[in-house]
Write a protein that holds these residues in place. Structure first.
Motif, short mmCIF file in Angstrom:
data_model
loop_
_atom_site.label_atom_id
_atom_site.label_comp_id
_atom_site.label_asym_id
_atom_site.label_seq_id
_atom_site.Cartn_x
_atom_site.Cartn_y
_atom_site.Cartn_z
N MET A 1 0.74 -1.21 0.13
CA MET A 1 -0.22 -0.08 -0.16
C MET A 1 1.01 1.28 0.13
SD MET A 1 -2.78 1.13 2.83
CE MET A 1 -3.75 -0.42 2.72
N LYS A 2 0.61 2.32 -1.05
CA LYS A 2 1.32 3.40 -1.08
C LYS A 2 0.46 4.68 -1.14
CE LYS A 2 4.94 5.54 -3.83
NZ LYS A 2 5.46 6.14 -2.83
N LEU A 3 0.66 5.46 -0.21
CA LEU A 3 -0.19 6.80 -0.37
C LEU A 3 0.16 7.64 -1.42
CD1 LEU A 3 -0.21 7.72 3.50
CD2 LEU A 3 -1.67 6.31 2.20
N THR A 4 -0.88 8.09 -2.09
CA THR A 4 -0.69 9.27 -2.92
C THR A 4 -0.91 10.54 -2.41
OG1 THR A 4 -1.27 7.50 -4.82
CG2 THR A 4 -1.46 9.96 -5.47
N VAL A 5 -0.20 11.68 -2.55
CA VAL A 5 -0.55 13.12 -2.12
C VAL A 5 -0.55 13.81 -3.15
CG1 VAL A 5 0.42 14.77 -0.37
CG2 VAL A 5 0.89 11.92 -0.07
N THR A 6 -1.72 14.64 -3.14
CA THR A 6 -1.80 15.53 -4.23
C THR A 6 -2.05 16.92 -3.53
OG1 THR A 6 -2.87 13.99 -5.61
CG2 THR A 6 -3.21 16.18 -6.24
N PRO A 7 -1.22 17.96 -4.02
CA PRO A 7 -1.53 19.51 -3.18
C PRO A 7 -2.95 19.79 -3.79
CG PRO A 7 0.65 19.22 -3.81
CD PRO A 7 -0.20 18.07 -4.55
N LEU A 8 -3.88 20.51 -2.71
CA LEU A 8 -5.14 21.09 -3.17
C LEU A 8 -4.56 22.69 -3.43
CD1 LEU A 8 -7.25 19.82 -0.37
CD2 LEU A 8 -7.17 18.96 -2.48
N ASP A 9 -5.60 23.45 -3.97
CA ASP A 9 -5.44 24.63 -4.87
C ASP A 9 -4.68 25.69 -3.68
OD1 ASP A 9 -6.32 23.83 -7.11
OD2 ASP A 9 -8.15 24.54 -7.10
N VAL A 13 -3.82 19.00 1.46
CA VAL A 13 -3.58 18.09 0.44
C VAL A 13 -4.66 16.93 0.46
CG1 VAL A 13 -0.73 18.16 0.22
CG2 VAL A 13 -2.08 16.61 1.88
N GLU A 14 -4.86 16.25 -0.93
CA GLU A 14 -5.77 15.03 -0.75
C GLU A 14 -4.92 13.75 -0.73
OE1 GLU A 14 -8.50 12.74 -4.08
OE2 GLU A 14 -7.96 15.04 -4.31
N VAL A 15 -5.30 12.87 0.16
CA VAL A 15 -4.42 11.66 0.29
C VAL A 15 -5.35 10.40 -0.09
CG1 VAL A 15 -3.17 10.22 1.91
CG2 VAL A 15 -3.31 12.66 2.39
N SER A 16 -4.71 9.56 -0.97
CA SER A 16 -5.45 8.53 -1.44
C SER A 16 -4.66 7.41 -1.38
CB SER A 16 -6.19 8.88 -2.87
OG SER A 16 -5.03 9.38 -3.85
N GLY A 17 -5.32 6.22 -2.14
CA GLY A 17 -4.28 5.15 -2.20
C GLY A 17 -4.50 4.15 -1.07
N LEU A 42 -5.84 17.42 5.77
CA LEU A 42 -6.01 16.27 4.70
C LEU A 42 -7.18 16.10 4.32
CD1 LEU A 42 -3.51 13.72 6.82
CD2 LEU A 42 -2.88 15.68 5.34
N VAL A 43 -7.48 15.75 2.88
CA VAL A 43 -8.98 15.50 2.48
C VAL A 43 -8.53 13.92 2.01
CG1 VAL A 43 -10.55 15.94 0.63
CG2 VAL A 43 -9.26 17.85 1.96
N PHE A 44 -9.72 13.07 2.35
CA PHE A 44 -9.93 11.70 1.85
C PHE A 44 -11.15 11.63 0.96
CE2 PHE A 44 -8.15 11.94 6.08
CZ PHE A 44 -6.65 11.59 6.02
N ARG A 45 -11.13 11.43 0.04
CA ARG A 45 -12.46 11.43 -0.89
C ARG A 45 -12.93 10.04 -0.96
NH1 ARG A 45 -12.87 16.52 -3.11
NH2 ARG A 45 -10.85 17.58 -3.53
N ASP A 46 -14.09 10.06 -1.26
CA ASP A 46 -14.95 8.41 -1.40
C ASP A 46 -14.46 7.37 -0.47
OD1 ASP A 46 -16.16 9.92 -3.80
OD2 ASP A 46 -14.07 9.40 -4.70
#
Length: 253
Positions: A1-9, A13-17, A42-46
């Motif tokens: 399992m590897k986290l994906t970190v995407t900066p928000l505007d 950041v959004e954290v997924s994976g 931190l934002v975790f979607r869905d």
């Protein structure tokens, strides 16, 4: 399992994976906590989770504390504080803004700042999300501090600021009251709706985060009342009011 970190505007950041419902390793838990200290939001979607899973996941970031406003906590899950429209509390939270009826609007605030013991953090699960025109926002007060000029930073690092709990928005000194009218059932004192009253709470105007080391501005609109003894630091009362007005307008609007 590897986290994906995407900066928000703007902030965070959004954290997924990963799936909150699946068992998480100690390494993933430590990485999540480190990301939180680094980015603040931190934002975790869905992530379709139950109340039990939300409570379990929240404990990754620290021990849980019950909310002091007992009338808004969940009977079945006392660790959870419930924010909702459409219930019996609506009539107390209804106000008008330039003629538009809005339920439950809050100004920029820090959770539990009025208690003098604000939480380490909070985890919010959105059950129903507005399809458009949502009004919920998040700010980074470390970034707000960083945006200030050096002279202002040097001044405010000497000062303390006071927050005073109030039920009516029109009695808060630093919120925007343009077009505001309280609703007919707006409470005038905390006991009107089963809330406890809170003594004034004082904080340093600037604090240093104990983990990240970043300096954080402790100034937000809701319940903001005054600077403590500004004259001791070369400010008149009028100058201290102007300082708070400038700090409110600059970082947030």
């Amino acid at each position: 399992m590897k986290l994906t970190v995407t900066p928000l505007d703007n902030v965070g950041v959004e954290v997924s994976g990963f799936d909150i419902n699946e068992p998480l390793t100690d390494e993933i838990k430590a990485e999540l906590k480190a990301l939180w200290y680094e980015h603040a939001i931190l934002v975790f979607r869905d992530q379709d989770i139950s109340p039990e899973k939300q409570i379990e996941f929240s404990r990754i970031f620290g021990p849980l504390e019950l909310h002091p406003l007992k009338v808004t906590t969940s009977d079945k899950y006392p660790e959870l504080f419930v924010l909702q429209n459409g219930g019996p509390m609506d009539k107390f939270q209804t106000a008008f803004y330039k003629g538009e009826e809005i339920v439950g609007r809050l100004d920029w605030h820090m959770d539990l700042h009025y208690t003098a013991r604000p939480n380490h953090g909070a985890l919010l699960r959105a059950v129903v999300v507005a399809a458009e025109d949502g009004m919920t926002g998040f700010g980074d007060l470390a970034k707000a501090y960083d945006a200030l000029d050096d002279d202002t930073k040097a001044l405010i690092e000497q000062l303390e600021v006071v927050y005073s709990f109030s039920m009516q928005r029109r009695h808060m000194r630093y919120v925007n009251l343009d077009g505001y009218e309280p609703g007919p059932n707006s409470p005038t004192k905390p006991t009107d709706i089963g809330f406890p009253d809170f003594s004034d709470a004082a904080y340093p105007m600037v604090v240093t985060h104990p983990i990240s080391g970043r300096k954080v501005l402790e100034v937000v609109e809701q319940f903001l009342d005054r600077v403590v003894t500004p004259q001791q630091f070369g400010l008149s009362n009028d100058e201290s009011i102007e300082l708070l007005e400038r700090l409110i307008v600059t970082p947030f609007h």
